[in-house]
Write a protein that holds these residues in place. Structure first.
Motif, short mmCIF file in Angstrom:
data_model
loop_
_atom_site.label_atom_id
_atom_site.label_comp_id
_atom_site.label_asym_id
_atom_site.label_seq_id
_atom_site.Cartn_x
_atom_site.Cartn_y
_atom_site.Cartn_z
N VAL A 16 0.84 -1.21 0.00
CA VAL A 16 0.00 0.00 0.00
C VAL A 16 0.87 1.25 0.00
O VAL A 16 0.67 2.17 -0.81
CB VAL A 16 -0.95 0.00 1.22
N ILE A 17 1.87 1.29 0.89
CA ILE A 17 2.77 2.45 0.95
C ILE A 17 3.53 2.61 -0.36
O ILE A 17 3.63 3.72 -0.92
CB ILE A 17 3.76 2.30 2.12
N ALA A 68 3.07 5.76 -3.00
CA ALA A 68 4.25 6.58 -3.29
C ALA A 68 4.58 6.57 -4.78
O ALA A 68 4.90 7.62 -5.36
CB ALA A 68 5.44 6.07 -2.47
N TYR A 69 4.47 5.41 -5.41
CA TYR A 69 4.82 5.32 -6.83
C TYR A 69 3.81 6.05 -7.71
O TYR A 69 4.20 6.75 -8.65
CB TYR A 69 4.92 3.86 -7.26
N VAL A 70 2.53 5.91 -7.41
CA VAL A 70 1.50 6.60 -8.19
C VAL A 70 1.68 8.11 -8.08
O VAL A 70 1.58 8.85 -9.08
CB VAL A 70 0.09 6.19 -7.72
N LYS A 71 2.00 8.59 -6.87
CA LYS A 71 2.22 10.02 -6.67
C LYS A 71 3.48 10.47 -7.42
O LYS A 71 3.47 11.51 -8.10
CB LYS A 71 2.36 10.31 -5.17
N ASN A 108 9.48 -6.21 -1.88
CA ASN A 108 8.18 -6.85 -1.68
C ASN A 108 7.96 -7.98 -2.68
O ASN A 108 7.47 -9.06 -2.33
CB ASN A 108 7.07 -5.79 -1.81
N PHE A 109 8.34 -7.74 -3.94
CA PHE A 109 8.16 -8.78 -4.96
C PHE A 109 9.06 -9.99 -4.67
O PHE A 109 8.61 -11.14 -4.81
CB PHE A 109 8.48 -8.23 -6.35
N ALA A 110 10.30 -9.73 -4.28
CA ALA A 110 11.21 -10.84 -3.96
C ALA A 110 10.66 -11.68 -2.82
O ALA A 110 10.69 -12.91 -2.85
CB ALA A 110 12.60 -10.31 -3.62
N TYR A 113 -0.58 -11.54 -3.44
CA TYR A 113 0.39 -10.67 -2.77
C TYR A 113 1.46 -10.17 -3.74
O TYR A 113 2.08 -9.14 -3.50
CB TYR A 113 1.05 -11.41 -1.60
N MET A 114 1.69 -10.91 -4.82
CA MET A 114 2.70 -10.51 -5.80
C MET A 114 2.21 -9.43 -6.75
O MET A 114 3.02 -8.70 -7.33
CB MET A 114 3.13 -11.72 -6.65
N LEU A 115 0.90 -9.32 -6.94
CA LEU A 115 0.36 -8.48 -8.01
C LEU A 115 0.75 -7.00 -7.92
O LEU A 115 1.14 -6.40 -8.93
CB LEU A 115 -1.17 -8.63 -8.06
N PRO A 116 0.64 -6.35 -6.73
CA PRO A 116 0.99 -4.92 -6.69
C PRO A 116 2.43 -4.64 -7.14
O PRO A 116 2.67 -3.73 -7.93
CB PRO A 116 0.78 -4.55 -5.21
#
Length: 405
Positions: A101-102, A106-109, A142-144, A161-164
């Motif tokens: 979520v964080i 942050a990335y979208v912003k 997070n992906f790793a 859990y991997m999708l984001p």
């Protein structure tokens, strides 16, 4: 000219020997193999294009020294143990959701204001957006972690859990054309499959894949230009882009690195690796919160060498390879930085082979950054190490998880 040719032959011989040996031994996930591949596929073509344009004997001798000691360090049997931390499934899932979520916010912003920042600051990003990009890189770790979780459980929940973080990777690769993100994604998938399932690419597939990867990574700049200017995808030509990337002087990182090392050597512009401290402060100290003045006072900015000091005109935002900042640290003794990187990477490799979960997650992240020491700077490796321990440091602080020896 004779010295240039001698060191070039020595370097090429070493790289071909290591690559061939590791291919024969199926040691394709070890640091020396990938280090040699990047030098052969990225560094050598750029060097050939700038031969004769500057005296590169010092630079080539140093590259050979750094490469030799990195390979030597990885061949040392480093077997000192450390305690393995227990990854609690329930708390880990909560932590993955929290960091996803964080990271996504942050990335979208950051993505929404990136074009404005690039217009204002060119290729160098500064200010609040650096904090946003730092937080968005939580998605890489997070992906790793989530991919490792998927290989352990093989269920739909683990895929969710991997999708984001996967969306982050796809956007950075296909929309923004970020080669480092592509490389990191490939290494995470391949190395974790190897540690968890003993997966190995067949030799017949590996060589074409490596050649294809070298061409794609070298031509990402042209792909990025096509995407940024809303041109038809047919304008992107990998072969043409590979030729242009090797033959363009103003964007040839190897030429810039050669000139910088000669400048440092001629003017004694050494900094005792204080540049690493400056990078740590730049990456982890929020000047927007504590004040830009305080942040600046914590840095040394000692003996900085910029492209403005060199002859010629160069594109903004160009890197000058990790050989420059390590050479500027201790002259030829800067090879010890690459030796240290090799030792640390080998330690994590050994722990991952013994099934240590944190080492399995950390290894591909450090491996990708060890390759950035060729193309970007040696500081990338140590910054990734810090980021990883910050990520899991907060996880263990929040969960107070138990230890297993």
């Amino acid at each position: 000219m004779v010295l240039n040719l001698l060191f070039l032959i020595l370097l090429l011989g070493l790289l071909i020997f290591i690559t061939g040996k590791d291919l024969y031994r199926n040691s394709i996930y070890e640091g020396p193999f990938w280090f040699s591949i990047v030098l052969l596929g990225w560094f050598i073509p750029k060097y050939f294009s700038m031969m004769g344009k500057d005296n590169s004997s010092i630079f080539l001798a140093y590259v050979f020294l750094c490469t030799s000691f990195f390979i030597f360090a990885f061949r040392i049997n480093v077997n000192f143990n450390f305690k393995q931390r227990y990854l609690d499934g329930k708390y880990l899932n909560i932590w993955l959701i929290f960091t996803s979520v964080i990271g996504l916010i942050a990335y979208v912003k950051a993505r929404s204001v990136l074009d404005v920042y690039q217009e204002l600051h060119g290729g160098h990003l500064t200010g609040f957006i650096t904090i946003l990009f730092f937080l968005s890189k939580l998605l890489v770790i997070n992906f790793a972690v989530s991919f490792n979780n998927f290989l352990n459980k093989r269920n739909i929940t683990a895929i969710i859990y991997m999708l984001p973080s996967l969306l982050y990777f796809l956007d950075r690769i296909f929309i923004y054309g970020r080669r480092e993100t592509l490389l990191t994604l490939v290494l995470i998938i391949l190395t974790l499959l190897y540690f968890k399932t003993n997966f190995l690419l067949k030799r017949a597939l590996l060589v074409p894949c490596v050649i294809f990867g070298a061409v794609i990574i070298s031509t990402v700049g042209q792909y990025r230009y096509v995407m940024e200017n809303d041109l038809p995808l047919s304008e992107y030509s990998p072969l043409e882009g590979f030729t242009d990337s090797a033959n363009t002087d103003h964007s040839n990182e190897v030429l810039i690195a050669t000139k910088k090392i000669n400048f440092i050597w001629d003017n004694d512009m050494y900094d005792m690796y204080l540049s690493l401290w400056d990078r740590v402060i730049h990456s982890y100290f929020p000047g927007q919160i504590f004040g830009a003045g305080l942040k600046k006072s914590l840095t040394f900015s000692y003996n900085q060498v910029t492209t403005d000091m060199l002859s010629g005109t160069y594109s903004s935002g160009m890197t000058s390879t990790g050989f420059v900042d390590s050479f500027q640290a201790f002259s030829f003794f800067g090879f010890m930085i690459f030796f240290l990187i090799g030792v640390l990477l080998k330690r994590v490799w050994n722990q991952a082979l013994h099934g240590r979960e944190l080492a399995i997650i950390l290894y591909p992240l450090l491996l990708s950054k060890s390759l950035f020491t060729i193309t970007h700077s040696s500081a990338h490796f140590f910054l990734e190490l810090i980021s990883f321990y910050v990520f899991f440091g907060f996880y263990y602080l929040c969960t107070a998880s138990r230890e297993v020896v």
